[in-house]
Design an enzyme around this catalytic site. Structure first.
Site, PDB file in Angstrom:
ATOM      1  N   GLY A  20      -4.994  17.889 -98.973  1.00  0.00           N
ATOM      2  CA  GLY A  20      -4.815  16.789 -99.914  1.00  0.00           C
ATOM      3  C   GLY A  20      -6.142  16.168-100.302  1.00  0.00           C
ATOM      4  N   THR A  41      -5.530  24.144-100.202  1.00  0.00           N
ATOM      5  CA  THR A  41      -6.538  24.340 -99.154  1.00  0.00           C
ATOM      6  C   THR A  41      -5.871  24.923 -97.922  1.00  0.00           C
ATOM      7  OG1 THR A  41      -8.009  22.586 -99.817  1.00  0.00           O
ATOM      8  CG2 THR A  41      -7.919  23.030 -97.462  1.00  0.00           C
ATOM      9  N   VAL A 101     -18.334  16.617-101.711  1.00  0.00           N
ATOM     10  CA  VAL A 101     -17.792  17.268-100.521  1.00  0.00           C
ATOM     11  C   VAL A 101     -16.549  16.497-100.086  1.00  0.00           C
ATOM     12  CG1 VAL A 101     -18.228  17.781 -98.082  1.00  0.00           C
ATOM     13  CG2 VAL A 101     -20.036  18.149 -99.783  1.00  0.00           C
TER      14      VAL A 101
HETATM   15  C1  SD4 Z   1     -10.638  18.321-100.549  1.00  0.00           C
HETATM   16  N1  SD4 Z   1      -8.921  18.338 -98.874  1.00  0.00           N
HETATM   17  O1  SD4 Z   1     -11.664  18.878-100.895  1.00  0.00           O
HETATM   18  C2  SD4 Z   1      -9.562  19.150 -99.887  1.00  0.00           C
HETATM   19  C3  SD4 Z   1      -8.627  19.672-100.924  1.00  0.00           C
HETATM   20  C4  SD4 Z   1      -7.303  20.097-100.397  1.00  0.00           C
HETATM   21  O2  SD4 Z   1      -5.246  20.937-100.586  1.00  0.00           O
HETATM   22  O3  SD4 Z   1      -6.963  19.936 -99.272  1.00  0.00           O
HETATM   23  N2  SD4 Z   1      -6.436  20.618-101.143  1.00  0.00           N
HETATM   24  O4  SD4 Z   1     -10.439  17.124-100.756  1.00  0.00           O
END
Ligand code: SD4
Length: 335
Positions: free
Chosen positions: A244, A192, A221
């Protein structure tokens, strides 16, 4: 379970390099940690983004920042490069789909004056961050979700596209054979983009954009489009963004927490470390997940910290360009 998890557990229990912290958590010695980043000089502009590929977003943002453009224009343009990259399987086109094979995107944006906008579970649009900005600027709302978000995007002239690349479709088909239709929660969740920019006037903007958890339930979400969880900007104090497992970040309202800790005098580094500790206290199975924060304060000092090793971030200022490993709480198996 994964060999990676086994490794983490073994490393946690057996590593000679480990030391028991006051909370009973097994932490790595400081000497194992990446060198801490000296705060760059407080000469703006500045671009900061999660993960090494964030360097590409920084370069794009720099075109705007270095010519006197606004932090808001720069941050939306910066993440746009990653959203348009079909090879990145956690952002924009090419993002991993939900367990039914639909690519649903989440994004939010925050302006220096405190305005914010977000879209959740948006389908068919390559640039959800731009739609989030349109929500902020052209509607009286802060968040629009699902079908409503798509209708709004189309009304604003965004083009409807197929976001499921052949590569992502094949990976999803393979996942279906082995998964028992269960959403995947693991430490490998990454990619992300959370991004913070500071323009020549010293104004701060931020943006976070993602396809979220791979093979999630329809409509799930994460933290990324939730103001205060995946991103928070306070132009008087600084900004933070998260990457994360969103379910864990949301419990601690992580990015708001980091900024609030900075307001009360913590450095960005101290604030990120405290926020990671808070996430871990609220998420019993923290060894199974990854969460990381990056932050910058109004003086241009940088902080970054994650539960497990492997998290990095990209920084670009007039005097500094690089990708830096974040400090972390536990040593995970390197990829
Ligand atoms: C989520 N925080 O949808 C996002 C995914 C993410 O690195 O950050 N991936 O939970």
């Amino acid at each position: 379970m994964s060999s990676r998890r086994d490794f983490i557990q073994k490393a946690t229990l057996g590593s000679v390099a480990a030391a028991i912290s006051g909370t009973g958590f097994v932490a790595c010695k400081e000497s194992q940690q990446p060198d801490s980043k000296e705060p760059p000089s407080a000469v703006f502009p500045l671009a900061l983004a999660t993960w090494d590929f964030g360097a590409k977003a920084n370069d794009e943002a720099w075109k705007i920042l270095s010519t006197g453009g606004s932090a808001l224009d720069a941050v939306v343009a910066g993440v746009g490069v990653i959203e348009a990259d079909p090879k990145n399987t956690t952002v924009g086109i090419g993002g991993a789909p939900d367990r039914d094979g639909r690519v649903t995107l989440d994004a939010c944006v925050m302006a220096p004056d405190g305005r914010c906008g977000a879209v959740c579970a948006l389908e068919h649009i390559v640039h959800p961050a731009q739609v989030a900005r349109a929500v902020m600027e052209k509607t009286p709302h802060a968040i629009i979700v699902g079908v409503g978000a798509l209708e709004f995007a189309l009304s604003q002239g965004f083009k409807k596209e197929n976001l499921l690349t052949e590569e992502s479709r094949l990976a999803w088909e393979a996942w279906k054979k082995t998964s028992k239709y269960e959403p995947k929660i693991n430490v490998e969740l990454h990619d992300t983009i959370g991004m913070i920019t500071i323009d020549q006037r010293g104004d701060i903007a931020g943006c976070c954009t993602t396809s979220g958890l791979a093979y999630k339930m329809r409509g799930r979400v994460g933290d990324s489009p939730i103001i205060g969880a995946g991103l928070f900007v306070d132009n008087e104090i600084g900004a933070a963004t998260a990457t994360g497992l969103g379910e864990a970040v949301i419990r601690a309202v992580g990015s708001f927490l980091v900024v609030e800790l900075m307001r009360h005098g913590r450095t960005p580094q101290e604030a990120c470390e405290e926020a990671v500790s808070r996430v871990m206290k609220k998420y019993q199975d923290y060894m199974e997940i990854q969460v990381g924060f990056v932050a910058v304060n109004k003086q241009g000092q940088i902080g970054a910290y994650s539960i497990q090793s492997g998290f990095n971030y990209a920084l670009l200022t007039g005097s500094d360009k690089g990708v830096y490993d974040a400090k972390y709480k536990v040593q995970a198996k390197e990829e």
